[in-house]
Write a protein that holds these residues in place. Structure first.
Motif, PDB file in Angstrom:
ATOM      1  N   LEU A 118       1.029  -1.193   0.306  1.00 19.10           N
ATOM      2  CA  LEU A 118       0.019   0.088   0.204  1.00 19.10           C
ATOM      3  C   LEU A 118       0.479   1.390  -0.221  1.00 19.10           C
ATOM      4  O   LEU A 118       0.653   2.238  -0.964  1.00 19.10           O
ATOM      5  CB  LEU A 118      -1.367  -0.014   1.179  1.00 19.10           C
ATOM      6  N   ILE A 119       1.930   1.096   0.587  1.00 21.58           N
ATOM      7  CA  ILE A 119       2.596   2.477   0.776  1.00 21.58           C
ATOM      8  C   ILE A 119       3.445   2.431  -0.901  1.00 21.58           C
ATOM      9  O   ILE A 119       3.771   3.936  -1.483  1.00 21.58           O
ATOM     10  CB  ILE A 119       4.045   1.955   2.057  1.00 21.58           C
ATOM     11  N   GLU A 120       3.857   1.509  -1.174  1.00 27.41           N
ATOM     12  CA  GLU A 120       4.514   1.346  -2.656  1.00 27.41           C
ATOM     13  C   GLU A 120       3.861   2.216  -3.883  1.00 27.41           C
ATOM     14  O   GLU A 120       4.108   3.015  -4.810  1.00 27.41           O
ATOM     15  CB  GLU A 120       4.794  -0.258  -2.991  1.00 27.41           C
ATOM     16  N   ASN A 125       1.999   6.669  -6.894  1.00 30.45           N
ATOM     17  CA  ASN A 125       1.186   7.271  -7.798  1.00 30.45           C
ATOM     18  C   ASN A 125       1.612   8.639  -8.290  1.00 30.45           C
ATOM     19  O   ASN A 125       2.124   9.488  -7.459  1.00 30.45           O
ATOM     20  CB  ASN A 125      -0.109   7.254  -6.215  1.00 30.45           C
ATOM     21  N   GLU A 126       1.153   8.836  -9.394  1.00 30.88           N
ATOM     22  CA  GLU A 126       0.756  10.145  -9.336  1.00 30.88           C
ATOM     23  C   GLU A 126       0.623  11.811  -9.029  1.00 30.88           C
ATOM     24  O   GLU A 126       0.883  12.558  -9.488  1.00 30.88           O
ATOM     25  CB  GLU A 126       0.993   9.854 -11.405  1.00 30.88           C
ATOM     26  N   TYR A 132       4.318  14.570  -0.208  1.00 31.12           N
ATOM     27  CA  TYR A 132       5.138  14.100   0.571  1.00 31.12           C
ATOM     28  C   TYR A 132       6.195  15.298   0.454  1.00 31.12           C
ATOM     29  O   TYR A 132       6.860  15.716  -0.868  1.00 31.12           O
ATOM     30  CB  TYR A 132       6.151  12.788   0.321  1.00 31.12           C
ATOM     31  N   ASN A 133       6.790  15.748   1.451  1.00 29.88           N
ATOM     32  CA  ASN A 133       7.651  16.548   1.886  1.00 29.88           C
ATOM     33  C   ASN A 133       8.823  16.214   2.774  1.00 29.88           C
ATOM     34  O   ASN A 133       8.886  16.370   4.182  1.00 29.88           O
ATOM     35  CB  ASN A 133       7.085  18.414   2.801  1.00 29.88           C
ATOM     36  N   GLU A 134      10.171  15.824   1.720  1.00 30.57           N
ATOM     37  CA  GLU A 134      11.203  15.443   2.240  1.00 30.57           C
ATOM     38  C   GLU A 134      12.328  15.867   3.304  1.00 30.57           C
ATOM     39  O   GLU A 134      12.547  15.604   4.651  1.00 30.57           O
ATOM     40  CB  GLU A 134      11.809  14.972   0.910  1.00 30.57           C
ATOM     41  N   TRP A 135      11.994  17.342   3.556  1.00 32.27           N
ATOM     42  CA  TRP A 135      12.528  17.437   4.162  1.00 32.27           C
ATOM     43  C   TRP A 135      11.501  18.207   6.409  1.00 32.27           C
ATOM     44  O   TRP A 135      12.415  17.784   6.735  1.00 32.27           O
ATOM     45  CB  TRP A 135      12.934  19.617   4.196  1.00 32.27           C
ATOM     46  N   LEU A 136      10.298  18.112   5.431  1.00 28.08           N
ATOM     47  CA  LEU A 136       9.698  18.398   6.783  1.00 28.08           C
ATOM     48  C   LEU A 136      10.017  16.850   7.446  1.00 28.08           C
ATOM     49  O   LEU A 136       9.871  16.824   8.751  1.00 28.08           O
ATOM     50  CB  LEU A 136       8.027  18.398   6.295  1.00 28.08           C
TER      51      LEU A 136
END
Length: 179
Positions: A118-120, A125-126, A132-136
């Motif tokens: 489910l995560i993958e 998903n486009e 998703y904010n990688e820095w946050l």
């Protein structure tokens, strides 16, 4: 679990070391100890079969309240303590704890097998449900990790725990506006 009835002199060297240094009992006091790597309960030949059966019931008890008087094996454990000593009592409880940890690991692995796809799927998903904010995510993980605290079973770290609860708060809709 395999049961091997042996004399004290037949106890494997590694378990003799544990008996002496962890449980503070010399070889002449050997009653029972578990080799978790081989799933084997070594028991002194002098122990009665009904007590061996009780040892196995303690080790394989399905919940953490094994020492409870009413719903666990508390009465039998009191018998073990009186009859065979603290070292046997502790060895049985340690084996039970190990069994419970193995049970939790198996359950977590089975659950993860269902969640990871489910995560993958969401990652690939486009149009993901949440951006998703990688820095946050990094800042939240770093705040938890920087506490240098241990998680309850010391399996993970507080950074992972903070990210977990961040995900929970997002999923529960508790983080709105500005996030």
């Amino acid at each position: 679990m395999v049961v091997k009835r042996i004399t004290p002199k037949e106890l494997p060297a590694g378990l003799t070391f544990i008996l002496k240094n962890l449980y503070h009992a010399d070889l002449s006091k050997f009653i029972a100890i578990v080799d978790v790597s081989k799933s084997t309960l070594f028991v002194n030949k002098t122990v009665l079969q009904k007590d061996i059966d009780g040892f196995l019931e303690v080790i394989t008890f399905p919940d953490y309240w094994v020492a409870d008087e009413e719903s666990g094996k508390g009465q039998f454990l009191e018998h073990v303590y009186r009859e065979y000593g603290e070292h046997t009592y502790r060895a049985l409880l340690d084996a039970h704890t190990w069994q419970m940890e193995q049970k939790e690991k198996r359950q977590a692995a089975e659950t993860a097998k269902k969640i990871i796809p489910l995560i993958e799927k969401e990652i690939n998903n486009e149009n993901p449900a949440v951006g998703y904010n990688e820095w946050l995510a990094h800042e939240i993980w770093n705040a938890g990790y920087g506490l240098n605290r241990r998680t309850p079973q010391n399996v993970s770290n507080y950074g992972s725990m903070y990210e977990f609860y961040f995900g929970y708060l997002l999923g529960a809709g508790m983080l709105k506006g500005g996030i």
